[in-house]
Design an enzyme around this catalytic site. Structure first.
Site, PDB file in Angstrom:
ATOM      1  N   SER A 207       0.811  -1.213   0.000  1.00  0.00           N
ATOM      2  CA  SER A 207       0.000   0.000   0.000  1.00  0.00           C
ATOM      3  C   SER A 207       0.846   1.266   0.000  1.00  0.00           C
ATOM      4  O   SER A 207       0.546   2.221  -0.710  1.00  0.00           O
ATOM      5  CB  SER A 207      -0.940   0.001   1.210  1.00  0.00           C
ATOM      6  N   HIS A 264       1.175   4.815   4.353  1.00  0.00           N
ATOM      7  CA  HIS A 264       0.486   5.378   3.196  1.00  0.00           C
ATOM      8  C   HIS A 264       0.886   6.837   2.976  1.00  0.00           C
ATOM      9  O   HIS A 264       1.188   7.249   1.856  1.00  0.00           O
ATOM     10  CB  HIS A 264      -1.028   5.292   3.386  1.00  0.00           C
TER      11      HIS A 264
END
Length: 284
Positions: A207, A264
């Site tokens: 991610s 992220h």
């Protein structure tokens, strides 16, 4: 398949109509600025000849008539796409292998060798070491390998699909070495961001790398527009909205598991920075 130069035109030549025509015909192409000129590339000499002929007939494009389509396949086969994107394919294959070895994130004996810091499990408790102790033992691979760990099929599927989509774009535009370097950089940055924010913890997944690739394409495209990095309008909004939702802590509250939000954000910021540098260099 190597890219071939189709046209070299002055910067003041309006290519927007012809580019729109190529997009409507689903002809793979990209436009870059090199040496004070606009340069149009396509994959393969045969397709290049057909596009040159098309430009000689419709230099301004034509949105009102159905034009003859170049004799090239609109969509390449999956195997051809794999062949043209070796680093993208290698990254996904590595992720699938790790997923199998770690039994979808259930084999902690295997995960222990790939996590950002070493750990041991005693009963229902997990004891994690600090990064300094891990690096002192020479286990430098841990700085990168967490991006290959995935916990569950949904986690793997979502990350794999997005890496396939974004990775191929960057590999086509900036080459295999460029994608490999960016992936390693974003993995390193996102892992350090998560460790800095949360301390020793068990996390993994692509991610953070994906948000880095997204930020890179986003900023690069704004500075040096090109077809490869032109994402559908809703993609960026959706990804940023998803990041904001995850940062609210709703998934932890509903006991769906912890989200590595710092990874992220770290990947996204690093991607925006590389996109800024790359876009500025492309403009020059």
């Amino acid at each position: 398949m190597t890219t071939v130069v189709v046209l070299r035109l002055p910067l003041d030549t309006d290519l927007s109509g012809f580019v729109a025509l190529l997009q409507r015909l689903r002809v793979p192409h990209r436009v870059a600025e090199e040496g004070g000129q606009q340069v149009l590339f396509v994959p393969g000499e045969e397709l290049a000849e057909q596009v040159r002929e098309l430009y000689s007939r419709y230099p301004q494009g034509d949105a009102g008539t159905q034009l003859p389509r170049p004799q090239a396949p609109a969509r390449e086969s999956f195997l051809v796409q794999l062949w043209r994107s070796p680093v993208t394919a290698l990254m996904l294959v590595s992720t699938f292998i790790v997923f199998a070895v770690t039994l979808a994130g259930e084999n902690f004996a295997a995960i222990r060798w790939l996590s950002f810091v070493d750990f041991r499990i005693d009963g229902e408790r997990i004891y994690l070491t600090y990064l300094s102790a891990t690096l002192d033992s020479g286990q430098w691979w841990r700085l990168i390998t967490p991006m290959l760990i995935h916990f569950g099929w949904l986690h793997l599927a979502m990350n794999s699909l997005w890496y396939w989509e974004l990775g191929r774009r960057i590999e086509f535009r900036q080459g295999s070495i460029g994608l490999l370097g960016l992936s390693l950089l974003f993995g390193l940055a996102s892992n350090f961001a998560q460790y800095w924010w949360a301390g020793p913890s068990l996390f993994g997944g692509l991610s953070g790398v994906l948000y880095g690739l997204l930020g890179h394409c986003w900023i690069y495209q704004r500075l040096a527009p090109n077809a490869a990095y032109r994402l559908p309008p809703g993609v960026l909004v959706m990804m940023l909205a998803w990041l904001a939702i995850c940062m609210t802590g709703i998934f932890e509250l509903l006991q769906f598991g912890a989200i590595a939000n710092a990874a992220h954000v770290g990947g996204l910021l690093t991607g925006c920075l590389t996109g800024l540098l790359g876009g500025m260099l492309a403009r020059r």
